[in-house]
Enzyme design. Structure first.
Site, PDB file in Angstrom:
ATOM      1  N   CYS A 124       1.009  -1.158  -0.064  1.00 30.69           N
ATOM      2  CA  CYS A 124      -0.039  -0.123  -0.089  1.00 30.69           C
ATOM      3  C   CYS A 124       0.878   1.337   0.124  1.00 30.69           C
ATOM      4  O   CYS A 124       2.096   1.251   0.412  1.00 30.69           O
ATOM      5  CB  CYS A 124      -0.749  -0.029   1.410  1.00 30.69           C
ATOM      6  SG  CYS A 124      -1.652  -1.391   1.482  1.00 30.69           S
ATOM      7  N   ARG A 144       4.825   0.559  -6.215  1.00 28.45           N
ATOM      8  CA  ARG A 144       4.711  -0.219  -5.165  1.00 28.45           C
ATOM      9  C   ARG A 144       3.444  -1.460  -5.574  1.00 28.45           C
ATOM     10  O   ARG A 144       3.847  -2.259  -4.583  1.00 28.45           O
ATOM     11  CB  ARG A 144       4.319   0.605  -3.773  1.00 28.45           C
ATOM     12  CG  ARG A 144       5.314   1.765  -3.416  1.00 28.45           C
ATOM     13  CD  ARG A 144       4.575   3.018  -2.675  1.00 28.45           C
ATOM     14  NE  ARG A 144       4.393   2.345  -1.178  1.00 28.45           N
ATOM     15  CZ  ARG A 144       5.248   2.316  -0.328  1.00 28.45           C
ATOM     16  NH1 ARG A 144       6.476   2.855  -0.441  1.00 28.45           N
ATOM     17  NH2 ARG A 144       5.133   1.513   0.610  1.00 28.45           N
ATOM     18  N   TRP A 160      -3.344  -2.502  -1.286  1.00 27.53           N
ATOM     19  CA  TRP A 160      -2.768  -3.887  -1.704  1.00 27.53           C
ATOM     20  C   TRP A 160      -3.003  -4.809  -0.736  1.00 27.53           C
ATOM     21  O   TRP A 160      -3.018  -4.943   0.482  1.00 27.53           O
ATOM     22  CB  TRP A 160      -1.032  -4.006  -1.456  1.00 27.53           C
ATOM     23  CG  TRP A 160      -0.506  -5.034  -2.672  1.00 27.53           C
ATOM     24  CD1 TRP A 160      -0.601  -4.849  -3.890  1.00 27.53           C
ATOM     25  CD2 TRP A 160       0.411  -6.033  -2.175  1.00 27.53           C
ATOM     26  NE1 TRP A 160       0.179  -5.737  -4.631  1.00 27.53           N
ATOM     27  CE2 TRP A 160       0.878  -6.642  -3.415  1.00 27.53           C
ATOM     28  CE3 TRP A 160       0.481  -6.417  -1.042  1.00 27.53           C
ATOM     29  CZ2 TRP A 160       1.489  -7.535  -3.351  1.00 27.53           C
ATOM     30  CZ3 TRP A 160       1.384  -7.753  -1.187  1.00 27.53           C
ATOM     31  CH2 TRP A 160       1.778  -8.112  -2.147  1.00 27.53           C
ATOM     32  N   ASN A 175      -1.381   1.924   5.932  1.00 24.09           N
ATOM     33  CA  ASN A 175      -0.804   0.720   5.499  1.00 24.09           C
ATOM     34  C   ASN A 175      -0.335   0.104   6.695  1.00 24.09           C
ATOM     35  O   ASN A 175       0.155   0.439   7.672  1.00 24.09           O
ATOM     36  CB  ASN A 175       0.733   1.180   5.044  1.00 24.09           C
ATOM     37  CG  ASN A 175       0.374   2.042   3.666  1.00 24.09           C
ATOM     38  OD1 ASN A 175      -0.679   2.131   3.075  1.00 24.09           O
ATOM     39  ND2 ASN A 175       1.536   2.838   3.405  1.00 24.09           N
ATOM     40  N   GLY A 176      -0.019  -1.468   6.437  1.00 25.15           N
ATOM     41  CA  GLY A 176       0.376  -2.363   7.749  1.00 25.15           C
ATOM     42  C   GLY A 176      -0.883  -3.407   7.959  1.00 25.15           C
ATOM     43  O   GLY A 176      -2.035  -3.524   7.300  1.00 25.15           O
ATOM     44  N   GLU A 213      19.618 -22.177  -6.225  1.00 25.32           N
ATOM     45  CA  GLU A 213      18.787 -20.922  -6.379  1.00 25.32           C
ATOM     46  C   GLU A 213      20.128 -19.860  -6.610  1.00 25.32           C
ATOM     47  O   GLU A 213      20.209 -18.909  -7.226  1.00 25.32           O
ATOM     48  CB  GLU A 213      18.190 -20.632  -5.005  1.00 25.32           C
ATOM     49  CG  GLU A 213      17.550 -19.121  -4.732  1.00 25.32           C
ATOM     50  CD  GLU A 213      16.969 -18.639  -5.993  1.00 25.32           C
ATOM     51  OE1 GLU A 213      16.733 -19.223  -7.070  1.00 25.32           O
ATOM     52  OE2 GLU A 213      16.937 -17.306  -6.105  1.00 25.32           O
ATOM     53  N   LYS A 224      20.728 -17.303  -9.468  1.00 29.60           N
ATOM     54  CA  LYS A 224      20.764 -15.905  -9.363  1.00 29.60           C
ATOM     55  C   LYS A 224      22.142 -15.482 -10.157  1.00 29.60           C
ATOM     56  O   LYS A 224      21.887 -14.464 -10.851  1.00 29.60           O
ATOM     57  CB  LYS A 224      21.032 -15.614  -8.039  1.00 29.60           C
ATOM     58  CG  LYS A 224      19.768 -15.355  -6.954  1.00 29.60           C
ATOM     59  CD  LYS A 224      18.776 -14.161  -7.130  1.00 29.60           C
ATOM     60  CE  LYS A 224      17.794 -14.775  -8.340  1.00 29.60           C
ATOM     61  NZ  LYS A 224      16.705 -15.315  -7.712  1.00 29.60           N
ATOM     62  N   GLU A 277      21.381 -15.760 -14.063  1.00 28.34           N
ATOM     63  CA  GLU A 277      20.187 -14.811 -14.518  1.00 28.34           C
ATOM     64  C   GLU A 277      20.749 -13.329 -14.523  1.00 28.34           C
ATOM     65  O   GLU A 277      20.447 -12.598 -15.470  1.00 28.34           O
ATOM     66  CB  GLU A 277      18.917 -14.987 -13.980  1.00 28.34           C
ATOM     67  CG  GLU A 277      18.689 -14.780 -12.588  1.00 28.34           C
ATOM     68  CD  GLU A 277      17.294 -15.132 -12.110  1.00 28.34           C
ATOM     69  OE1 GLU A 277      16.324 -14.882 -12.758  1.00 28.34           O
ATOM     70  OE2 GLU A 277      17.083 -15.235 -10.966  1.00 28.34           O
ATOM     71  N   HIS A 285      30.639 -38.405  -9.630  1.00 33.08           N
ATOM     72  CA  HIS A 285      29.772 -39.063 -10.822  1.00 33.08           C
ATOM     73  C   HIS A 285      29.903 -38.238 -12.065  1.00 33.08           C
ATOM     74  O   HIS A 285      29.430 -38.453 -12.939  1.00 33.08           O
ATOM     75  CB  HIS A 285      28.581 -39.392 -10.384  1.00 33.08           C
ATOM     76  CG  HIS A 285      28.445 -40.331  -9.311  1.00 33.08           C
ATOM     77  ND1 HIS A 285      28.909 -41.581  -9.340  1.00 33.08           N
ATOM     78  CD2 HIS A 285      27.758 -40.156  -7.792  1.00 33.08           C
ATOM     79  CE1 HIS A 285      28.465 -42.117  -8.088  1.00 33.08           C
ATOM     80  NE2 HIS A 285      27.999 -41.340  -7.179  1.00 33.08           N
ATOM     81  N   LYS A 292       9.739 -10.987 -15.530  1.00 39.65           N
ATOM     82  CA  LYS A 292       9.266 -10.964 -14.312  1.00 39.65           C
ATOM     83  C   LYS A 292       8.041 -11.901 -14.263  1.00 39.65           C
ATOM     84  O   LYS A 292       7.907 -12.733 -13.209  1.00 39.65           O
ATOM     85  CB  LYS A 292       8.826  -9.597 -13.786  1.00 39.65           C
ATOM     86  CG  LYS A 292       8.351  -9.549 -12.294  1.00 39.65           C
ATOM     87  CD  LYS A 292       9.763  -9.783 -11.358  1.00 39.65           C
ATOM     88  CE  LYS A 292       9.209 -10.104  -9.980  1.00 39.65           C
ATOM     89  NZ  LYS A 292      10.397 -10.758  -9.285  1.00 39.65           N
TER      90      LYS A 292
HETATM   91  C1  G6P Z   1      10.178 -15.703 -14.152  1.00 38.12           C
HETATM   92  C2  G6P Z   1      10.959 -14.903 -13.102  1.00 38.12           C
HETATM   93  C3  G6P Z   1      11.774 -15.512 -12.055  1.00 38.12           C
HETATM   94  C4  G6P Z   1      10.396 -16.228 -11.165  1.00 38.12           C
HETATM   95  C5  G6P Z   1       9.745 -17.090 -12.371  1.00 38.12           C
HETATM   96  C6  G6P Z   1       8.454 -17.834 -11.402  1.00 38.12           C
HETATM   97  O1  G6P Z   1      11.218 -16.445 -14.714  1.00 38.12           O
HETATM   98  O2  G6P Z   1      11.939 -14.075 -13.951  1.00 38.12           O
HETATM   99  O3  G6P Z   1      12.148 -14.441 -11.110  1.00 38.12           O
HETATM  100  O4  G6P Z   1      11.042 -17.277 -10.359  1.00 38.12           O
HETATM  101  O5  G6P Z   1       9.294 -16.455 -13.251  1.00 38.12           O
HETATM  102  O6  G6P Z   1       7.768 -16.784 -11.297  1.00 38.12           O
HETATM  103  P1  G6P Z   1       6.434 -16.731 -10.128  1.00 38.12           P
HETATM  104  O7  G6P Z   1       6.048 -15.363 -10.520  1.00 38.12           O
HETATM  105  O8  G6P Z   1       5.675 -17.756 -10.469  1.00 38.12           O
HETATM  106  O9  G6P Z   1       6.963 -16.884  -9.066  1.00 38.12           O
END
Ligand code: G6P
Length: 608
Positions: free
Chosen positions: A2, A27, A74, A100-101, A481, A485, A488, A504, A603
């Site tokens: 929010c 936001r 939100w 907000n909150g 992960e 990171k 990407e 292996h 995204k």
């Molecule tokens: C895209 C984004 C990733 C994300 C994935 C799943 O590839 O670039 O950052 O992890 O989608 O997205 P979601 O919104 O389902 O978590």
């Protein structure tokens, strides 16, 4: 999350607040509203959807008055509806509030003070509005707000106006930021400096438990239970975009630093010390129904799928329920065996990822119980699931996910705790997890303080063309992960292996130009990991290790170490991922990559 914008001055408040709402759009929000006050009367417009919808609704009408408040909502308590949009009125329409909150004890407050009141929304905020108005009948608006704040548990960024006290704003902060902009006989209040900067660069940031009474003649700040405080304003020289990033160079870095705060939003009100368990409001399943679940499937894509891998481990460890994690793009084309005793969680930041969504539909078709575990309120996955939980990470704007990941893991662990307590996890063991959960924000902060050191390491390692990440047990998904990171953000080739699998195949890659990033924190598998690292060392690969504070021994084996505070094993992923996020970030900064929007990535992936 929010956003709040308020104005008091000599100009027309409506257009200023409108423009402010637009600047708060980044936001994330699902409804919006404005109230202004003129000659003792409120003028309010609210709408579901975006600011354009709000503007359309207002049409040619003018919101009269020279003070007022605006809000982008939100949804947290109550769905995305017009009635739930802020600002909310008190029962007699004398006070309006934007908030907000989350007010955790709003039900208790309602019960104790507002028994005969009728409410128009399902929000916790409306309770605040009614309560402030009720108290303000016998005291000043400022005193009434003060009295309410003393009764409230939860978090707030709050803005209050009254028809009875013209040209006055009362604002307050606990947990949810508020900035006050000081103009020429005019004041602006907003959730961040962005909407204020076009008018003034003189800003006072409220700290937690501070509140302010703002009139045309001045702004007096108070601290709860302490009285007046004197605060200097700062001159802000950021651009509006920099202000959205709260001074961080990229959204990615800001979001990494948001983690200690937003993890608290994930467990706020959901941990139950008294029974050593957790409670997720939207789960929509009784304990009896939950006890009948004999299989759990965790569905996701990308970073969310690594959160699910952690979830798989934790569900089996705490709840002893067979659990599988599945990548959406694969699951949808299999013919999965599911029935009414299967519980499927669709885990997604955006709530829109098509492969996860289609897989969820397939699971529903097969009769499984489907629950969403989503960040974006009202998103398709959230709407189509039979219930679920918002992870409350706040808007995540960087394409590469960070804070959504830690909050996904957090909520999955809370669910595993809940299921564990329904089966054979003891009260003491449940309570221990809760206690350790509560220590996480501080531990996360201490890792973030290591950022300068991690930056230096990143500069040292950014010259390499390939990376191998190693982890074991619950830390293998974190190796995945971390590697994801790096890939990407930096475009450097990187892969992850369970350390025991090296012999292996991956051992063939090891050489002095092939660095290894290893998660080697002190847990049951530490000794095994240490031997694996000896093997890596013998083949001359440089090793960067994530290790537990106090582990001096590891320095003999590895080239560089980033130390992490100790926590219990199931919570390690939440801490261990942070240095890997920072490492990937700083390597990519060093390589001058497009951090917030890496090439070829999006995204929210709403295509197959
Ligand atoms: C895209 C984004 C990733 C994300 C994935 C799943 O590839 O670039 O950052 O992890 O989608 O997205 P979601 O919104 O389902 O978590």
């Amino acid at each position: 999350m929010c956003g709040i914008i308020s104005y008091v001055g000599r100009k027309k408040a409506g257009p200023i607040i409108f423009a402010g709402l637009r600047r708060l759009e980044y936001r994330g929000y699902d409804s919006a509203g404005i109230v202004t006050v003129d000659k003792g009367k409120f003028h309010r417009v609210r709408s579901v959807g975006n600011i354009d919808a709000l503007s359309k609704k207002l049409g040619k009408k003018e919101l009269k008055g020279s003070y007022g408040i605006g809000h982008t909502r939100w949804a947290t308590h109550g769905g995305v509806t017009l009635e739930n949009a802020h600002p909310h009125y008190g029962e007699d329409g004398e006070v309006a509030v934007a908030h907000n909150g989350i007010i955790e004890n709003y039900r208790e407050l309602k019960e104790k003070y507002l028994k005969n009141h009728t409410f128009k929304s399902q929000t916790d905020t409306e309770v605040l509005a009614h309560l402030i108005e009720k108290f303000a009948k016998e005291m000043s608006l400022k005193k009434a707000v003060e009295k309410v704040l003393a009764l409230v548990t939860g978090t707030y960024g709050l803005a209050v106006v009254s028809v009875k006290e013209p040209n006055k704003l009362i604002v307050a902060r606990l947990g949810s930021p508020l900035a006050i902009g000081i103009g020429e006989k005019e004041y602006f209040v907003a959730s961040d400096a962005t909407p204020i900067l076009p008018y003034t660069r003189e800003i006072i940031y409220l700290d937690d438990q501070e509140y302010a009474e703002i009139t045309l003649d001045g702004c007096q700040i108070y601290k709860l239970n302490q009285g007046k405080v004197a605060k200097e304003s700062q001159t802000i020289d950021w651009s509006a975009e920099e202000a959205q990033k709260e001074g961080f160079e990229h959204f990615m870095l800001k979001e990494i630093h948001d983690q200690p705060k937003v993890i608290q939003d994930a467990f706020r009100g959901r941990l139950r010390e008294k029974i050593g368990s957790s409670y997720m409001g939207g789960f929509n399943m009784t304990d009896k129904q939950a006890r009948e679940i004999d299989r759990i499937v965790l569905l996701a894509c990308g970073t969310a799928s690594y959160a699910c891998m952690v979830g798989e481990y934790v569900f089996e460890r705490l709840a002893k329920i067979p659990t599988d994690f599945e990548v959406g793009s694969e699951f949808r084309y299999r013919n999965p065996i599911l029935d009414e005793k299967t519980l499927v969680f669709s885990v997604s930041q955006s709530g829109e990822t098509l492969d996860t969504l289609v897989s969820q539909r397939e699971a529903k078709r097969k009769g499984a119980n489907v629950r969403g575990l989503v960040n974006v309120v009202g998103s398709t996955i959230a709407r189509e699931a039979d219930g679920g939980t918002y992870i409350h990470a706040g808007p995540e704007l960087s394409v590469a996910s960070s804070k959504a990941f830690t909050n996904m893991v957090t909520v999955l662990i809370m669910y595993a705790l809940y299921f564990g307590r329904l089966h054979d996890l003891s009260f003491e063991d449940g309570l221990k997890i809760i206690e350790e959960f509560k220590k996480l924000p501080q531990k996360m902060e201490s890792i973030l303080k290591e950022a300068p050191k991690i930056k230096k390491l990143a500069q040292k390692y950014s010259k390499y063309k390939n990376f191998l990440y190693l982890g074991r047990g619950i830390n293998f998904p974190i190796a995945l992960e971390g590697s994801h990171k790096l890939k990407e953000l930096s475009y450097i080739h990187s892969e992850a292996y369970p350390a025991g699998e090296m012999k292996h195949g991956a051992n063939a890659l090891l050489a002095s130009d092939f660095p290894v990033v290893a998660i080697a924190t002190k847990n049951d598998l530490y000794d095994k990991m240490e031997s694996n690292l000896q093997e890596v060392k013998a083949r001359k690969s440089p090793i960067l290790a994530i290790a537990t504070k106090g582990d001096k021994k590891i320095q003999k084996t590895v080239s560089d170490v980033i130390y992490i505070p100790k926590t219990i094993e199931i919570l390690e992923p939440i801490l261990n991922v942070i240095p890997l996020q920072l490492f990937a970030y700083y390597v990519s900064v060093d390589l001058k990559r497009n951090i917030d929007q890496p090439r070829n990535l999006a995204k929210s992936v709403t295509v197959e």
